[in-house]
Design an enzyme around this catalytic site. Structure first.
Site, short mmCIF file in Angstrom:
data_model
loop_
_atom_site.label_atom_id
_atom_site.label_comp_id
_atom_site.label_asym_id
_atom_site.label_seq_id
_atom_site.Cartn_x
_atom_site.Cartn_y
_atom_site.Cartn_z
N ASP A 7 0.88 -1.17 0.00
CA ASP A 7 0.00 0.00 0.00
C ASP A 7 0.92 1.22 0.00
O ASP A 7 2.14 1.09 -0.17
CB ASP A 7 -0.99 -0.04 1.18
CG ASP A 7 -0.35 0.28 2.53
OD1 ASP A 7 0.89 0.42 2.60
OD2 ASP A 7 -1.09 0.37 3.53
N HIS A 8 0.35 2.39 0.20
CA HIS A 8 1.15 3.62 0.15
C HIS A 8 2.27 3.63 1.20
O HIS A 8 3.34 4.16 0.95
CB HIS A 8 0.25 4.85 0.29
CG HIS A 8 -0.66 4.79 1.48
ND1 HIS A 8 -1.69 3.88 1.58
CD2 HIS A 8 -0.66 5.49 2.64
CE1 HIS A 8 -2.30 4.05 2.75
NE2 HIS A 8 -1.69 5.01 3.41
N CYS A 65 3.51 -2.77 3.86
CA CYS A 65 2.62 -1.65 4.18
C CYS A 65 3.36 -0.83 5.23
O CYS A 65 4.58 -0.99 5.38
CB CYS A 65 1.23 -2.12 4.64
SG CYS A 65 1.16 -3.04 6.18
N THR A 67 3.32 -0.81 8.56
CA THR A 67 3.87 -1.65 9.63
C THR A 67 4.15 -3.09 9.20
O THR A 67 4.85 -3.82 9.90
CB THR A 67 2.87 -1.74 10.80
OG1 THR A 67 1.64 -2.27 10.26
CG2 THR A 67 2.60 -0.37 11.42
N GLY A 70 -0.96 -5.01 8.62
CA GLY A 70 -2.19 -5.14 7.83
C GLY A 70 -2.05 -6.16 6.72
O GLY A 70 -2.92 -7.03 6.55
N HIS A 98 11.21 -23.35 9.62
CA HIS A 98 10.21 -24.01 10.47
C HIS A 98 8.79 -23.91 9.90
O HIS A 98 8.01 -24.84 10.06
CB HIS A 98 10.18 -23.36 11.86
CG HIS A 98 11.32 -23.77 12.74
ND1 HIS A 98 11.28 -23.64 14.11
CD2 HIS A 98 12.52 -24.30 12.44
CE1 HIS A 98 12.41 -24.08 14.63
NE2 HIS A 98 13.20 -24.48 13.64
N HIS A 134 7.94 -30.26 11.86
CA HIS A 134 7.45 -29.03 11.23
C HIS A 134 6.39 -29.34 10.18
O HIS A 134 5.41 -28.61 10.05
CB HIS A 134 8.62 -28.24 10.62
CG HIS A 134 9.58 -27.77 11.67
ND1 HIS A 134 9.18 -27.09 12.79
CD2 HIS A 134 10.92 -27.91 11.78
CE1 HIS A 134 10.22 -26.83 13.56
NE2 HIS A 134 11.30 -27.32 12.96
#
Ligand code: RB5
Length: 162
Positions: A7-8, A65, A67, A70, A98, A134
């Protein structure tokens, strides 16, 4: 082929990631967005990246994004997708070894470009371990995506508590 979406908030980092992949001779497909200047909805780009993976057109994806949160939440809603939000090399390696993660998520407002490229490198160069324990855990993740209820949940339900 790597599918890349943002995203922006992740747009600037995406340009760096694409340059790096090109330098490494790794092919990529950019599914948008196309600017940092107008707001874009991260679920749309998470969907485009995960669609490309599920169709078999791209082996892995990178989602960016502000962070990374999202896009990772969005991607992990898709059956067959294991998105790992990583801002350090150790997590990126483990997410492959893993968890057999098929999408790397990062936050353009969290991590600098140098560190982001180290994380990306670790993600791309690490194989899944194929270790029995795993593989078993991935099977359990798959069952969760298929809507299998947990034992406690089933028992609660039988007693009419839900
Ligand atoms: C956009 O402002 C921001 O919310 C988005 O890039 C992302 O960080 C969401 O998780």
């Amino acid at each position: 082929m790597i599918a890349i979406g943002c995203d922006h908030g992740g747009y600037e980092l995406k340009t760096t990631v694409k340059d790096y992949l090109s330098q490494q001779g790794i092919t990529w497909r950019d599914v948008g967005c196309d600017s940092a200047d107008s707001a874009a909805d991260y679920p749309d780009y998470a969907k485009a990246v995960t669609d490309a993976i599920l169709r078999g057109e791209c082996e892995k994806g990178v989602l960016l994004c502000g962070t990374g949160i999202g896009v990772s939440i969005a991607a992990n809603r898709v059956r067959g997708i294991r998105a790992a939000l990583c801002h350090d090399v150790f997590s990126a390696r483990q997410s492959r070894w893993h968890n057999d993660a098929n999408v790397l998520a990062m936050g353009g407002r969290v991590i600098g470009t140098g560190a982001a490229l180290e994380v990306l490198k670790a993600f791309l160069e690490t194989e899944f371990s194929n270790d029995e324990r795993h593989v078993r855990r991935l099977g359990k993740l798959k069952n969760m995506s298929n809507g299998e209820l947990s034992v406690d949940f089933k028992e609660e339900n039988q007693h009419g508590k839900l």
